[in-house]
Design an enzyme around this catalytic site. Sequence first.
Site, PDB file in Angstrom:
ATOM      1  NE  ARG A  55      -5.162   5.625   8.907  1.00 18.92           N
ATOM      2  CZ  ARG A  55      -5.767   4.598   8.299  1.00 18.92           C
ATOM      3  NH1 ARG A  55      -5.688   3.400   8.808  1.00 18.92           N
ATOM      4  NH2 ARG A  55      -6.469   4.782   7.206  1.00 18.92           N
ATOM      5  CG  HIS A 113     -10.104   7.196   5.610  1.00 19.14           C
ATOM      6  ND1 HIS A 113     -11.130   6.295   5.412  1.00 19.14           N
ATOM      7  CD2 HIS A 113      -8.970   6.456   5.685  1.00 19.14           C
ATOM      8  CE1 HIS A 113     -10.619   5.066   5.367  1.00 19.14           C
ATOM      9  NE2 HIS A 113      -9.321   5.138   5.550  1.00 19.14           N
ATOM     10  NE  ARG A 131      -4.733   6.333   3.137  1.00 20.01           N
ATOM     11  CZ  ARG A 131      -5.270   5.469   3.951  1.00 20.01           C
ATOM     12  NH1 ARG A 131      -5.661   5.851   5.131  1.00 20.01           N
ATOM     13  NH2 ARG A 131      -5.435   4.227   3.592  1.00 20.01           N
ATOM     14  CG  HIS A 149      -9.142   6.953   1.552  1.00 19.21           C
ATOM     15  ND1 HIS A 149      -9.140   6.760   0.192  1.00 19.21           N
ATOM     16  CD2 HIS A 149      -8.529   5.881   2.085  1.00 19.21           C
ATOM     17  CE1 HIS A 149      -8.558   5.603  -0.080  1.00 19.21           C
ATOM     18  NE2 HIS A 149      -8.170   5.059   1.056  1.00 19.21           N
ATOM     19  CD  GLU A 178      -3.178  -0.841   2.077  1.00 18.27           C
ATOM     20  OE1 GLU A 178      -2.928  -0.200   3.105  1.00 18.27           O
ATOM     21  OE2 GLU A 178      -4.261  -1.411   1.876  1.00 18.27           O
TER      22      GLU A 178
HETATM   23  C1  LIG Z   1     -14.095   2.421   4.770  1.00 17.76           C
HETATM   24  C2  LIG Z   1     -12.907   2.302   5.684  1.00 17.76           C
HETATM   25  C3  LIG Z   1     -11.861   1.449   5.370  1.00 17.76           C
HETATM   26  C4  LIG Z   1     -10.763   1.315   6.225  1.00 17.76           C
HETATM   27  N1  LIG Z   1      -9.779   0.442   5.911  1.00 17.76           N
HETATM   28  C5  LIG Z   1      -8.757   0.260   6.784  1.00 17.76           C
HETATM   29  C6  LIG Z   1      -7.759  -0.723   6.537  1.00 17.76           C
HETATM   30  O1  LIG Z   1      -7.798  -1.422   5.538  1.00 17.76           O
HETATM   31  N2  LIG Z   1      -6.762  -0.869   7.440  1.00 17.76           N
HETATM   32  C7  LIG Z   1      -6.680  -0.110   8.579  1.00 17.76           C
HETATM   33  O2  LIG Z   1      -5.754  -0.288   9.378  1.00 17.76           O
HETATM   34  N3  LIG Z   1      -7.640   0.815   8.847  1.00 17.76           N
HETATM   35  C8  LIG Z   1      -8.663   1.010   7.989  1.00 17.76           C
HETATM   36  N4  LIG Z   1      -9.619   1.938   8.274  1.00 17.76           N
HETATM   37  C9  LIG Z   1      -9.580   2.609   9.574  1.00 17.76           C
HETATM   38  C10 LIG Z   1     -10.000   1.619  10.652  1.00 17.76           C
HETATM   39  O3  LIG Z   1     -11.056   0.837  10.157  1.00 17.76           O
HETATM   40  C11 LIG Z   1     -10.439   2.300  11.937  1.00 17.76           C
HETATM   41  O4  LIG Z   1      -9.519   3.265  12.321  1.00 17.76           O
HETATM   42  C12 LIG Z   1     -10.550   1.265  13.046  1.00 17.76           C
HETATM   43  O5  LIG Z   1     -11.372   0.211  12.623  1.00 17.76           O
HETATM   44  C13 LIG Z   1     -11.113   1.890  14.307  1.00 17.76           C
HETATM   45  O6  LIG Z   1     -11.347   0.849  15.217  1.00 17.76           O
HETATM   46  P1  LIG Z   1     -11.883   1.184  16.669  1.00 17.76           P
HETATM   47  O7  LIG Z   1     -12.123  -0.116  17.346  1.00 17.76           O
HETATM   48  O8  LIG Z   1     -11.006   2.166  17.312  1.00 17.76           O
HETATM   49  O9  LIG Z   1     -13.272   1.945  16.422  1.00 17.76           O
HETATM   50  P2  LIG Z   1     -14.582   1.460  15.640  1.00 17.76           P
HETATM   51  O10 LIG Z   1     -14.345   0.292  14.818  1.00 17.76           O
HETATM   52  O11 LIG Z   1     -15.149   2.670  14.995  1.00 17.76           O
HETATM   53  O12 LIG Z   1     -15.553   1.050  16.813  1.00 17.76           O
HETATM   54  C14 LIG Z   1     -16.119   2.017  17.672  1.00 17.76           C
HETATM   55  C15 LIG Z   1     -17.234   1.360  18.457  1.00 17.76           C
HETATM   56  O13 LIG Z   1     -17.667   2.230  19.499  1.00 17.76           O
HETATM   57  C16 LIG Z   1     -19.081   2.267  19.525  1.00 17.76           C
HETATM   58  N5  LIG Z   1     -19.468   3.556  20.115  1.00 17.76           N
HETATM   59  C17 LIG Z   1     -19.125   4.792  19.671  1.00 17.76           C
HETATM   60  N6  LIG Z   1     -19.684   5.723  20.474  1.00 17.76           N
HETATM   61  C18 LIG Z   1     -20.378   5.074  21.437  1.00 17.76           C
HETATM   62  C19 LIG Z   1     -21.176   5.490  22.525  1.00 17.76           C
HETATM   63  N7  LIG Z   1     -21.422   6.785  22.803  1.00 17.76           N
HETATM   64  N8  LIG Z   1     -21.745   4.548  23.314  1.00 17.76           N
HETATM   65  C20 LIG Z   1     -21.540   3.221  23.054  1.00 17.76           C
HETATM   66  N9  LIG Z   1     -20.818   2.772  22.006  1.00 17.76           N
HETATM   67  C21 LIG Z   1     -20.234   3.685  21.227  1.00 17.76           C
HETATM   68  C22 LIG Z   1     -19.466   2.113  18.070  1.00 17.76           C
HETATM   69  O14 LIG Z   1     -20.785   1.700  17.916  1.00 17.76           O
HETATM   70  C23 LIG Z   1     -18.463   1.051  17.622  1.00 17.76           C
HETATM   71  O15 LIG Z   1     -18.912  -0.226  17.948  1.00 17.76           O
HETATM   72  C24 LIG Z   1     -10.709   2.082   7.419  1.00 17.76           C
HETATM   73  C25 LIG Z   1     -11.760   2.958   7.732  1.00 17.76           C
HETATM   74  C26 LIG Z   1     -12.846   3.076   6.869  1.00 17.76           C
HETATM   75  C27 LIG Z   1     -13.944   4.020   7.226  1.00 17.76           C
END
Ligand SMILES: Cc1cc2nc3c(=O)[nH]c(=O)nc-3n(C[C@H](O)[C@H](O)[C@H](O)COP(=O)(O)OP(=O)(O)OC[C@H]3O[C@@H](n4cnc5c(N)ncnc54)[C@H](O)[C@@H]3O)c2cc1C
Length: 511
Positions: free
Chosen positions: A370, A335, A274, A230, A114
Amino acid sequence: MRVVVVGGGIAGLTTAIEASEHHDVVLVTKGSLGESTSQHAQGGVAVVLDEAARPGVEDSVAAHVGDTLSAGAGLVDRAAAEAVCGGGVAAISDLVRWGTRFDRVEGRLALGLEAAHSAPRILHADGDATGAEIVRALVTRLRTTPVDVQERTFVTDLVTSDGVVGGVTVVGAGGGLPRTLTADVVVLATGGAGQLYAHTTNPVGATGDGLALAMRAGAVVSDLEMYQFHPTRLAVPGGELISEAVRGEGAVLRDARGHRFMRGVHPDAELAPRDVVAREIARVMGEQDGEPVRLDATALGAEFLARRFPGLDARCRAHGMRWDEEPVPVTPAAHYFMGGVRTDLDGRTTLPGLYAVGEVACTGLHGANRLASNSLLEGAVMARRCVAALDTPAAVPWDGEPIPYAVAPRVPGAEPVDRSRLQATMWTAAGLVRDGETLSAAAAELAGWGVAADGTTESYEDAHLLDVARAVVMAALAREESRGAHFRTDYPARDAAFDRHLSWVRKGGPL
Ligand SMILES: Cc1cc2nc3c(=O)[nH]c(=O)nc-3n(C[C@H](O)[C@H](O)[C@H](O)COP(=O)(O)OP(=O)(O)OC[C@H]3O[C@@H](n4cnc5c(N)ncnc54)[C@H](O)[C@@H]3O)c2cc1C
């Protein structure tokens, strides 16, 4: 110890699974379990694995750290990069042990390349559905643990006493009367805030809740001006992100005349960092009266595209497009939030009893930009590190100088926030290209808004978006230079005076 984990993405699920081996764990999530940004991740997870070593392909953790440092434009904390890149093997082994099926070629883990990575080191699953596969495996695993899962439960506040966090206040998905969940430790894993912007790759739930809760409670927050856009989201209503991996495999960007414009801009052309690619697309779009640029993947061929990117292939077709036959329209979109709740390398925030992991946190790994596929890795690695440190929940000593700022009070009876207007303002003023005048006007506009917290979860989300929007604009105004994702036309050069994180804390200290 009773641990409340907020969030059901990669960071929250991993934290809950790991913590359940030693603690009583409650996992609270506002949607159904697994509903998250993580689920949408496509490209993969960056990691340097011995198992994946190939003859003729040089790679090392040091090289991964080096790429992370270069992408972050002078703001990455080396210790964070070493901890996260170095922790990859153990974290990925857990994911595999818990059932994640990464793609393999002839029995060996398949590695993608990537943008801004110096070697192919991206593990992926089901081609371009890496996040969905990881979340599937984690949810399945979590179901076998004694974790008390509370779905459709929205956290509205942190419960604090003399600056010590001792639980959360929650309401059901439909709103209603708040109740309290007490805890010895709260771990925020609430993800990012893409809904700040009119164009985003993030799902609707990415409303900056955890960051807003931590800011109001008085935790130190950092790098809020650093929002990554992105470069390539399909430019149709509801269009999906088109992973960098597609460019990694050889797709190119063309303007309206068919010219491959990135070649003259950066030696890595379409695989430049990016921010460089996204800003150049925005510039070219400006010259084309806003017409999207085109992503040309036709040279990859129908069979390869369908096999390597089955999800994207299906989604292009669902939008009536054949990307194997003609270039498809793409635009940049908000993003990833590099900024967040400042933590140490064990997820500790500056508030005793409060930890933060995943996108909501700012460990210093991402700096001003990032590196692709480093965020899933960070979520998995930091969750493990955080759980290992839960027994010593002292507040991280803060040796920087956070800037005090006034947290706006909630205004009962105020006009509800117009979310679309907020998103449009943020896109124009605090998007890919910024300047002091437009940022100041946005600050004044946002300061004039109130929040009618009417008890619905949407109104809490609006309140959180407004808090975070104000903070992003404040931070973007304060950084009078350009670096990484933060580009100011009135300060277009990088300035060594800003070789540091800008950190903030509410005036008057913790609640
Ligand atoms: C389309 C897309 C593609 C991506 N592709 C990649 C990739 O290939 N590789 C990579 O490394 N990163 C990628 N990213 C970034 C990566 O997906 C995210 O940074 C990462 O998944 C975040 O994980 P997290 O567990 O911190 O948060 P999240 O996965 O966003 O989870 C947050 C959780 O908290 C919950 N929540 C939020 N607020 C509250 C509240 N007030 N009360 C209760 N629950 C709450 C939500 O419902 C959710 O379940 C991508 C992002 C996007 C949008």
